[in-house]
Design a protein around this motif. Structure first.
Motif, PDB file in Angstrom:
ATOM      1  N   THR A   1       0.842  -1.203   0.000  1.00 39.32           N
ATOM      2  CA  THR A   1       0.000   0.000   0.000  1.00 39.32           C
ATOM      3  C   THR A   1       0.875   1.250   0.000  1.00 39.32           C
ATOM      4  OG1 THR A   1      -0.050   0.032   2.393  1.00 39.32           O
ATOM      5  CG2 THR A   1      -1.820  -1.153   1.299  1.00 39.32           C
ATOM      6  N   ILE A   2       0.307   2.313  -0.528  1.00 38.65           N
ATOM      7  CA  ILE A   2       1.007   3.604  -0.505  1.00 38.65           C
ATOM      8  C   ILE A   2       0.089   4.619   0.162  1.00 38.65           C
ATOM      9  CG2 ILE A   2       2.100   5.412  -1.888  1.00 38.65           C
ATOM     10  CD1 ILE A   2       2.625   3.417  -4.055  1.00 38.65           C
ATOM     11  N   ASP A   3       0.560   5.223   1.230  1.00 40.40           N
ATOM     12  CA  ASP A   3      -0.244   6.229   1.920  1.00 40.40           C
ATOM     13  C   ASP A   3      -0.115   7.580   1.229  1.00 40.40           C
ATOM     14  OD1 ASP A   3      -0.921   4.327   3.697  1.00 40.40           O
ATOM     15  OD2 ASP A   3       0.496   4.967   5.259  1.00 40.40           O
ATOM     16  N   ASP A   4      -1.048   8.458   1.564  1.00 37.08           N
ATOM     17  CA  ASP A   4      -0.927   9.832   1.076  1.00 37.08           C
ATOM     18  C   ASP A   4       0.410  10.403   1.546  1.00 37.08           C
ATOM     19  OD1 ASP A   4      -2.916  10.712  -0.605  1.00 37.08           O
ATOM     20  OD2 ASP A   4      -4.365  10.881   1.021  1.00 37.08           O
ATOM     21  N   PRO A   5       1.058  11.176   0.707  1.00 37.00           N
ATOM     22  CA  PRO A   5       2.382  11.681   1.090  1.00 37.00           C
ATOM     23  C   PRO A   5       2.282  12.683   2.252  1.00 37.00           C
ATOM     24  CG  PRO A   5       1.660  12.703  -0.957  1.00 37.00           C
ATOM     25  CD  PRO A   5       0.645  11.668  -0.618  1.00 37.00           C
ATOM     26  N   THR A   6       3.294  12.681   3.079  1.00 38.29           N
ATOM     27  CA  THR A   6       3.336  13.640   4.190  1.00 38.29           C
ATOM     28  C   THR A   6       4.567  14.506   4.028  1.00 38.29           C
ATOM     29  OG1 THR A   6       4.529  11.998   5.475  1.00 38.29           O
ATOM     30  CG2 THR A   6       2.156  12.136   5.834  1.00 38.29           C
TER      31      THR A   6
ATOM     32  N   SER B   1       7.025  12.726   1.542  1.00 40.09           N
ATOM     33  CA  SER B   1       7.424  11.337   1.735  1.00 40.09           C
ATOM     34  C   SER B   1       6.199  10.424   1.706  1.00 40.09           C
ATOM     35  CB  SER B   1       8.144  11.216   3.069  1.00 40.09           C
ATOM     36  OG  SER B   1       8.448   9.873   3.318  1.00 40.09           O
ATOM     37  N   TYR B   2       6.328   9.317   0.975  1.00 40.37           N
ATOM     38  CA  TYR B   2       5.229   8.348   0.872  1.00 40.37           C
ATOM     39  C   TYR B   2       5.498   7.178   1.806  1.00 40.37           C
ATOM     40  CZ  TYR B   2       4.181  10.804  -3.498  1.00 40.37           C
ATOM     41  OH  TYR B   2       3.882  11.748  -4.427  1.00 40.37           O
ATOM     42  N   GLY B   3       4.503   6.815   2.584  1.00 40.97           N
ATOM     43  CA  GLY B   3       4.648   5.636   3.432  1.00 40.97           C
ATOM     44  C   GLY B   3       4.228   4.386   2.674  1.00 40.97           C
ATOM     45  N   LEU B   4       5.178   3.455   2.516  1.00 39.50           N
ATOM     46  CA  LEU B   4       4.880   2.203   1.810  1.00 39.50           C
ATOM     47  C   LEU B   4       4.807   1.075   2.817  1.00 39.50           C
ATOM     48  CD1 LEU B   4       7.548   2.402  -1.060  1.00 39.50           C
ATOM     49  CD2 LEU B   4       5.390   3.653  -0.848  1.00 39.50           C
ATOM     50  N   THR B   5       3.799   0.232   2.712  1.00 37.14           N
ATOM     51  CA  THR B   5       3.695  -0.913   3.608  1.00 37.14           C
ATOM     52  C   THR B   5       3.477  -2.181   2.807  1.00 37.14           C
ATOM     53  OG1 THR B   5       2.619   0.579   5.177  1.00 37.14           O
ATOM     54  CG2 THR B   5       2.600  -1.782   5.703  1.00 37.14           C
ATOM     55  N   PRO B   6       4.573  -2.948   2.569  1.00 38.09           N
ATOM     56  CA  PRO B   6       4.410  -4.212   1.829  1.00 38.09           C
ATOM     57  C   PRO B   6       3.790  -5.252   2.755  1.00 38.09           C
ATOM     58  CG  PRO B   6       6.737  -3.516   1.988  1.00 38.09           C
ATOM     59  CD  PRO B   6       5.953  -2.701   2.964  1.00 38.09           C
ATOM     60  N   THR B   7       2.930  -6.095   2.191  1.00 37.22           N
ATOM     61  CA  THR B   7       2.232  -7.078   3.037  1.00 37.22           C
ATOM     62  C   THR B   7       3.164  -8.158   3.567  1.00 37.22           C
ATOM     63  OG1 THR B   7       1.606  -8.275   1.034  1.00 37.22           O
ATOM     64  CG2 THR B   7      -0.014  -6.740   1.943  1.00 37.22           C
ATOM     65  N   HIS B   8       4.257  -8.419   2.893  1.00 32.19           N
ATOM     66  CA  HIS B   8       5.112  -9.524   3.364  1.00 32.19           C
ATOM     67  C   HIS B   8       5.996  -9.114   4.543  1.00 32.19           C
ATOM     68  CE1 HIS B   8       7.741  -7.320   0.818  1.00 32.19           C
ATOM     69  NE2 HIS B   8       8.641  -8.255   0.593  1.00 32.19           N
ATOM     70  N   THR B   9       6.132  -7.835   4.798  1.00 38.63           N
ATOM     71  CA  THR B   9       6.861  -7.430   6.009  1.00 38.63           C
ATOM     72  C   THR B   9       5.916  -6.712   6.972  1.00 38.63           C
ATOM     73  OG1 THR B   9       7.426  -5.251   5.109  1.00 38.63           O
ATOM     74  CG2 THR B   9       8.987  -7.053   4.692  1.00 38.63           C
ATOM     75  N   ASN B  10       4.893  -6.122   6.401  1.00 35.31           N
ATOM     76  CA  ASN B  10       3.940  -5.345   7.186  1.00 35.31           C
ATOM     77  C   ASN B  10       4.636  -4.246   7.997  1.00 35.31           C
ATOM     78  OD1 ASN B  10       1.314  -4.763   7.696  1.00 35.31           O
ATOM     79  ND2 ASN B  10       1.176  -6.065   9.524  1.00 35.31           N
TER      80      ASN B  10
ATOM     81  N   ARG C   1       9.480   6.618   1.522  1.00 41.14           N
ATOM     82  CA  ARG C   1      10.261   6.852   0.305  1.00 41.14           C
ATOM     83  C   ARG C   1       9.806   8.142  -0.361  1.00 41.14           C
ATOM     84  NH1 ARG C   1      13.149   3.885   2.435  1.00 41.14           N
ATOM     85  NH2 ARG C   1      13.435   1.660   2.031  1.00 41.14           N
ATOM     86  N   ARG C   2      10.768   8.813  -0.948  1.00 39.67           N
ATOM     87  CA  ARG C   2      10.455  10.011  -1.712  1.00 39.67           C
ATOM     88  C   ARG C   2      10.328   9.654  -3.180  1.00 39.67           C
ATOM     89  NH1 ARG C   2      14.914  14.265   0.067  1.00 39.67           N
ATOM     90  NH2 ARG C   2      13.776  15.485  -1.488  1.00 39.67           N
ATOM     91  N   TYR C   3       9.797  10.572  -3.959  1.00 42.57           N
ATOM     92  CA  TYR C   3       9.640  10.297  -5.387  1.00 42.57           C
ATOM     93  C   TYR C   3      10.982  10.001  -6.032  1.00 42.57           C
ATOM     94  CZ  TYR C   3       8.011  10.569 -10.184  1.00 42.57           C
ATOM     95  OH  TYR C   3       7.717  10.267 -11.485  1.00 42.57           O
ATOM     96  N   LYS C   4      12.026  10.696  -5.580  1.00 40.50           N
ATOM     97  CA  LYS C   4      13.348  10.467  -6.191  1.00 40.50           C
ATOM     98  C   LYS C   4      13.832   9.036  -5.959  1.00 40.50           C
ATOM     99  CE  LYS C   4      16.273  11.888  -2.329  1.00 40.50           C
ATOM    100  NZ  LYS C   4      17.397  12.727  -1.908  1.00 40.50           N
ATOM    101  N   HIS C   5      13.378   8.430  -4.875  1.00 39.86           N
ATOM    102  CA  HIS C   5      13.753   7.039  -4.630  1.00 39.86           C
ATOM    103  C   HIS C   5      13.074   6.119  -5.645  1.00 39.86           C
ATOM    104  CE1 HIS C   5      14.333   8.366  -0.187  1.00 39.86           C
ATOM    105  NE2 HIS C   5      15.391   8.685  -0.928  1.00 39.86           N
TER     106      HIS C   5
ATOM    107  N   GLU D   1      -7.574  18.725  -9.038  1.00 40.05           N
ATOM    108  CA  GLU D   1      -7.382  17.770  -7.953  1.00 40.05           C
ATOM    109  C   GLU D   1      -5.998  17.998  -7.396  1.00 40.05           C
ATOM    110  OE1 GLU D   1      -8.108  12.987  -7.619  1.00 40.05           O
ATOM    111  OE2 GLU D   1      -7.051  13.893  -9.290  1.00 40.05           O
ATOM    112  N   ASP D   2      -5.854  17.629  -6.157  1.00 38.48           N
ATOM    113  CA  ASP D   2      -4.549  17.773  -5.557  1.00 38.48           C
ATOM    114  C   ASP D   2      -3.530  16.953  -6.347  1.00 38.48           C
ATOM    115  OD1 ASP D   2      -2.974  16.626  -2.541  1.00 38.48           O
ATOM    116  OD2 ASP D   2      -2.557  18.418  -3.743  1.00 38.48           O
ATOM    117  N   PHE D   3      -2.500  17.616  -6.776  1.00 34.23           N
ATOM    118  CA  PHE D   3      -1.509  16.961  -7.626  1.00 34.23           C
ATOM    119  C   PHE D   3      -0.891  15.746  -6.938  1.00 34.23           C
ATOM    120  CE2 PHE D   3       3.207  16.960  -8.112  1.00 34.23           C
ATOM    121  CZ  PHE D   3       3.251  16.200  -9.259  1.00 34.23           C
ATOM    122  N   LEU D   4      -0.563  15.893  -5.665  1.00 38.03           N
ATOM    123  CA  LEU D   4       0.104  14.799  -4.955  1.00 38.03           C
ATOM    124  C   LEU D   4      -0.799  13.576  -4.847  1.00 38.03           C
ATOM    125  CD1 LEU D   4       1.829  16.957  -2.257  1.00 38.03           C
ATOM    126  CD2 LEU D   4       2.984  15.594  -4.002  1.00 38.03           C
ATOM    127  N   SER D   5      -2.071  13.822  -4.649  1.00 39.51           N
ATOM    128  CA  SER D   5      -2.997  12.712  -4.542  1.00 39.51           C
ATOM    129  C   SER D   5      -3.090  11.997  -5.882  1.00 39.51           C
ATOM    130  CB  SER D   5      -4.362  13.235  -4.102  1.00 39.51           C
ATOM    131  OG  SER D   5      -5.344  12.288  -4.383  1.00 39.51           O
TER     132      SER D   5
END
Lengths: 551, 551
Positions: free
Chosen positions: B213-218, B231-240, B245-249, B280-284
């Motif tokens: 999953t990718i959360d709304d950027p903060t 910064s985007y919060g990423l949560t992979p299901t296999h590690t939970n 990560r930033r866009y540059k990543h 619409e909000d560009f980041l969203s």
């Protein structure tokens, strides 16, 4: 002794014997004596003939004076009601052209069998039976028609007559009645009761209500097929027997009703030339208009049970019977001024000041309603147009783009793809169908609202003249300090009838708009439900057996 | 001995050392000897430097001959793939600019901590670790880079090398691998299996599937609030476990993947500048694009489990660990040509003729799909625009006209009218609300389809190069009559990988479009149900207690 007069307003001659005069022109007047509101003279072109007395001011010793000595309803800045009586509404029916009164006064019924073209309804116009032309539409009254001379003889002479012969108050017969000049034998069956209801005076409720259906018109022929015409089958519920009527019969009836009832708003017939908003069958559109018309007629306590309407609704195919009823209606004595003789007012007279206030409010109401209906009608027609063009096109384009997607997908014929390909193609079709739904929908709802608005614009066009009659009576009473000769009582009768008609208008307005808004919303709901069902149908295709179970 | 050459195609210099040459210009060539596809010479403006050998024809004794002696992929009427490799698609990411290879070869990781502007992702481009630039996008390869000289030394010498150094086949490492020049140590864990499924070769199914999953950027700050970034919060299901990560990543990762996998379609990152269809909000909007991207990444058996992606998904906030993984990825030996070494094909080799047919069909498929997606995207965007403008406006206007009607009606304050007045006013509001529903709806459905189409247009832009590699290998094998040195086997490996990737594309396409169409239809259904509910609500107002029971 040739007098000069200055012309105040343009006047176009409409009938033989009249001459055209132009504003600011100076004309010669042969005699100061008016002939029922007309003067005879010569215009600057050298033409001689009649023109309206109120349109000129006689020049005496360099002083210009109006021949219309009584100021009532003499406009300062506008020509008389002649040109202002129909606000915002096209003149549709022209029944008041008196030019064929001679023809009719010969009692000829032959014209009835002529194959009238529906496009010339004026040929069956009011035929000089009454002293006044009907309220609507207003055209000039020719001198020489059978006039109110007899009635003038009965005039009390104590209250001055309104010399503006173009005033609706005069033409409707309101003035004659008020001055006690009306006289006719009124049978009990002709009595019309005004009762006091919860909200004021109202027409006594119809004890025998009925409705009447109108079938789609059918083509009829006569003269061994030489001539053809369209005929509408009418079936009133109180006889449950179908009669056949042509549009010209409606038109004849309309003219009788307008002549008969000075302060009742006779609903306008649907326009002859339907301004084809959609490519809909013209006759079907006219039938819808006639149904609205009929609906108003049968629900009006006075109109529904008047003799001429009952004759129209119930007379069978026997031509002799029809002609008898027709002649009787045309010779009806209780028209115009005499109509008021049929009215039984409530025992307690109305407070005239209160009536005046209520009528002023109603005037404002009709003005605003007419304005807003104009806007609403334009909006609704534009919305209908958008749905049949723009909306349909957009949904079609989306449908086609889904189809394009499925066409590209079909190049991959692997089995796990087939179900999706078909589902997307089906979705494309569904969207095209939804586009069609949008295009068809206005016929189901907006058209009906538009028809209703048309009917009500007709009523709103009638009311200025109706209110004018009451206002004329009220003014007259105020002018006369002594309450003699039953003037006040007769003014009360006119006021009661007017108020009852206003109340009836409100009742039917609330009823008609409520039912039409409900109909509209129900149609819209089922429209959107139909769209939803179509989309649900499309959605199911994505779950069907064609999908690869492994995916 | 200065030779002359005629320029066949325009070439714009993009890097230091290159010179621009123009079609039909005659240039001087200093030496016929190519430097990895480049010639040195002087253009008519007197500038000296390098230009692509394949862009000119050397003039010898009045005979013009191409320096590209081997016909493979030398276009007759078009410039080489340099300018044609990205059909219908904007160049978005430019990771292949080798100009900063020196910088990175110094092993500096400091740039990672710089506050990179997201608008210059190319600054973290592939850093000269492989012998070839990645497939996409294609830019020129500078002579002097660490090249395939070592690999050339291993060349069998029996099969001719393709002298067009701009060919994707060459640049991807496909040629080097085919000629047996690739060599690296492949651990078992790096093995990628192609298996034969129901529909042909496919990537071995992912035994450990996961999603992310990718959360709304903060908004984050560093340097004591001096600098800020999203910064985007990423949560992979296999590690939970969430990582930030930033866009540059993402951009860095993308460059690694493109370099690493020659015949895998790495999904494009969402465009930096969202062409704001709606306010619409560009980041969203970018987040939604990243989710599509992530969804494709995690569902690709090869991409999902490659080291660099796992490092990206799982490395925590420890900067040292991150840098270690980053350096390791950048030094990965199994990129380009060596990637093919990791592939384990099925035991039975493919029928090359059949592969060729299938690939030709797929080419037609992608062409048509790309064309139709362009149309569909335009249609859908236009439809969304119409809904937010025209449709909304029309419903608003109808709503306002109902309100006008109720305002006129309100001038009549008799109690039996009040309920209707209110109901009509409410209906007006309902229509205005429905207009708003129309305006909001595209965000719920059409936007998603548009995002999906964007993702797939990215894939469709990748495939010409992927197919090019396979085609290059196949052509090479056909040219070589003797099946020696495992050429056929290596061609089979390239073909298997290509076919597996095509199959994966079809699978995800069917899955993605099915789910998106279902989502779209469900949204549309609930949209129309919402409208229906609003109308039903309005309809109820006509039945409420305010209505006069007597009517």
């Amino acid at each position: 002794m040739a007098l000069k007069a200055k012309v105040l307003y343009d006047f176009l001659s409409e009938n033989p014997g009249e001459i055209a005069i132009t504003q600011n022109e100076v004309v010669t007047v042969f005699s100061e004596e008016e002939l029922e509101g007309w003067l005879e003279g010569e215009n600057s072109k050298g033409e001689t003939g009649l023109f309206p007395a109120s349109y000129v001011m006689i020049i005496k010793d360099q002083v210009i004076s109006s021949p219309n000595k009584n100021g009532y309803s003499s406009p300062k800045t506008q020509p008389p009601s002649h040109t202002t009586s129909i606000p915002n509404y096209e003149k549709v029916h022209g029944p008041a052209d008196g030019s064929n009164s001679l023809h009719t006064s010969l009692g000829s019924d032959d014209d009835w069998d002529d194959d009238w073209d529906d496009s010339s309804p004026a040929s069956d116009a009011p035929q000089g039976l009454g002293s006044s032309p009907p309220l609507y539409p207003v055209t000039t009254v020719l001198p020489g028609r059978r006039s109110s001379q007899q009635q003038q003889a009965k005039s009390s002479g104590l209250v001055g007559k309104n010399l503006n012969r173009f005033s609706t108050f005069v033409k409707s017969g309101g003035e004659a009645f008020l001055l006690g000049e009306a006289s006719a034998f009124v049978k009990d069956g002709d009595k019309i009761c005004v009762v006091v209801g919860k909200y004021g005076p109202e027409w006594q409720e119809d004890p025998y209500p009925f409705t009447c259906t109108i079938d789609d018109p059918t083509k009829q022929t006569k003269f061994k097929g030489m001539k053809s015409y369209m005929s509408y089958g009418l079936t009133p519920t109180h006889t449950n027997t179908q009669v056949n009527r042509r549009y010209k019969h409606f038109d004849w009836l309309y003219a009788r009703l307008v002549e008969r009832f000075p302060v009742i708003s006779v609903p306008h017939l649907p326009e002859k030339q339907a301004t084809g908003r959609f490519e809909e069958d013209f006759l079907s559109k006219r039938r819808k208009g006639l149904m609205w018309w009929m609906n108003h007629m049968t629900s009006h306590p006075v109109l529904a049970h008047c003799n001429v309407f009952q004759h129209f609704l119930t007379c069978g195919p026997d031509e002799k019977a029809w002609k008898m009823g027709k002649r009787k209606a045309e010779k009806d004595d209780l028209v115009g001024a005499n109509f008021f003789l049929t009215i039984s007012p409530p025992s307690v007279p109305l407070d005239l000041q209160e009536v005046e206030n209520k009528i002023d409010n109603f005037k404002m109401f009709t003005k605003k309603l007419d304005d807003n209906i104009v806007v609403m009608n334009a909006t609704i027609n534009e919305f209908a147009r958008k749905q049949t063009t723009g909306f349909q096109k957009e949904y079609h384009k989306v449908g086609q783009s889904f189809k394009l997607l499925s066409q590209a997908f079909e190049l991959d014929q692997q089995t796990f793809s087939l179900g999706l390909n078909r589902a997307i193609a089906y979705t494309g079709e569904a969207y095209e169908k939804i586009g069609d739904y949008f295009a068809e929908q206005p016929h189901q709802d907006l058209d009906h609202i538009s028809d209703l608005l048309d009917l009500y614009r007709g009523h709103l066009a009638n009311f200025p003249d109706i209110l004018h009659v009451q206002k004329g009576a009220l003014t007259k009473v105020k002018e006369c300090p002594k309450q003699e000769g039953g003037l006040q009582e007769r003014c009360n009768i006119i006021s009661c009838a007017t108020m009852a008609e206003i109340q009836h208008f409100h009742r039917t307005r609330v009823r008609d708009f409520r039912s039409q808004m409900q109909h509209h919303l129900r149609q819209q709901i089922s429209f959107f439900q139909k769209i939803t069902a179509k989309l649900e149908n499309a959605l199911q295709k994505y779950d069907d057996d064609n999908a690869d179970p492994g995916l």
